[in-house]
Design an enzyme around this catalytic site. Structure first.
Site, PDB file in Angstrom:
ATOM      1  CG  ASP A  87      73.042  52.936  87.323  1.00 16.02           C
ATOM      2  OD1 ASP A  87      71.893  53.425  87.225  1.00 16.02           O
ATOM      3  OD2 ASP A  87      73.509  52.509  88.389  1.00 16.02           O
ATOM      4  N   GLY A  88      74.628  52.920  82.890  1.00 16.17           N
ATOM      5  CA  GLY A  88      75.498  53.418  81.829  1.00 16.17           C
ATOM      6  C   GLY A  88      74.763  54.348  80.893  1.00 16.17           C
TER       7      GLY A  88
END
Length: 318
Positions: A87-88
């Site tokens: 997700d980063g």
């Protein structure tokens, strides 16, 4: 050939690929995308540093890989941005595609990966979907975030998941006053406050005890972190509300503003942060129209044994 196919016929197709080059699996998947997409006459665009890390030489592909030196204009003229990572990495993809409005398609190599549309084992299916244009854009509400010091604007940015105002030192909490729609709500001595979107409700908001909100719901979330107060409950407010957090001028605690856990700004006592719905949403690419409930069950491995509800059949149209 459909009307859409005719419209695209003859136009150069470009796909931006962003990757986490520090992981072997990400490098392998990215090289697979480069090979497969160029074989279908789709131009692949890479960042120069990532191309170097991957050992990619532009002329080794036909059509040649486009290699860009910086984030400025990185996604311009690209029909899609594929992000390989967690997700980063996908949040970073949202940053570089925001100006162009290019949809972001995430291939998850992280742990939970709520923003990702596919897992690493689905790479062949993802490639086929890109080649055949079998994906649909989905707009997600984003936040417009502004920080002021002494009435002067010092930061103007955005967030897809959340803007969080947090204490900068472990041994000191911060004193804040929360304001909604130009009216004071409450003063809290706390570790921080999370201001989140429905998309971010499964991220920091979730860890802080906030509610999970379905992506189709338009709302803003306010969640105090470890507040020393009788009234310190998560709040769900209107999507067009103006949220503000003021760091009390007399407090000893210094704060910090984090946007999506990626961009930080120091907040001295007296700082004010204003958050509202951004005019421009973040656009994600979806391959499947699976219910969000199914995504929750899969990502959190929720127990559903014993459920005997109505199941879909071929006649349901779903």
């Amino acid at each position: 050939m459909t009307g859409a196919d005719q419209e695209h016929a003859g136009a150069t197709r470009r796909v931006l690929v962003l990757t986490h080059t520090g992981r072997d699996a990400a490098r392998d998947v990215t090289l697979s995308f480069c090979k497969a997409l160029t074989e279908h006459d789709i131009v692949v665009r890479l960042l120069a540093q990532e191309a170097s890390d991957l050992g990619v030489h532009a002329s080794a592909y036909d059509p040649p890989i486009e290699i860009m030196d910086g984030d400025s204009g990185l996604a311009a003229d690209c029909e899609l941005a594929v992000v390989v990572g967690g997700d980063g990495s996908i949040l970073r993809g949202a940053e570089v595609t925001r100006e162009s409005g290019t949809p972001v398609l995430g291939v998850n190599l992280g742990h939970i990966g709520f923003l990702a549309e596919a897992e690493v084992d689905d790479v062949e299916d993802v490639i086929d979907a890109i080649v055949e244009r079998r994906w649909t854009p989905e707009d997600r509400l984003a936040l417009d975030v502004r920080a002021f010091r002494d009435g002067e604007l010092v930061t103007h940015t955005f967030a897809l998941n959340e803007a969080s105002i947090e204490k900068a030192a472990r041994e000191r909490m911060i004193e804040v006053v929360v304001e909604i729609d130009n009216r004071p709500l409450s003063r809290w001595g706390c570790d921080g406050v999370v201001l989140a979107t429905p998309t971010g409700s499964t991220a920091y908001n979730f860890s802080a005890g906030g509610p999970i909100v379905w992506p189709g719901v338009e709302a803003l979330l306010v969640v105090p972190i470890s507040a020393h107060a009788l009234f310190a409950r998560p709040l769900v407010v209107a999507p067009d509300s103006l949220l503000a957090v003021e760091v009390i001028a007399r407090t000893d605690g210094i704060g910090v503003l984090w946007c999506d856990g990626r961009r930080a700004v120091d907040l001295p006592p007296g700082a004010r942060i204003e958050v509202r719905r951004a005019e421009q949403p973040v656009r994600l690419a979806r391959l499947h129209q699976a219910p969000f409930t199914d995504r929750l069950v899969a990502k959190f491995d929720l127990p559903v044994q014993g459920w005997r509800g109505r199941r879909r059949s071929e006649g349901d149209g779903g």
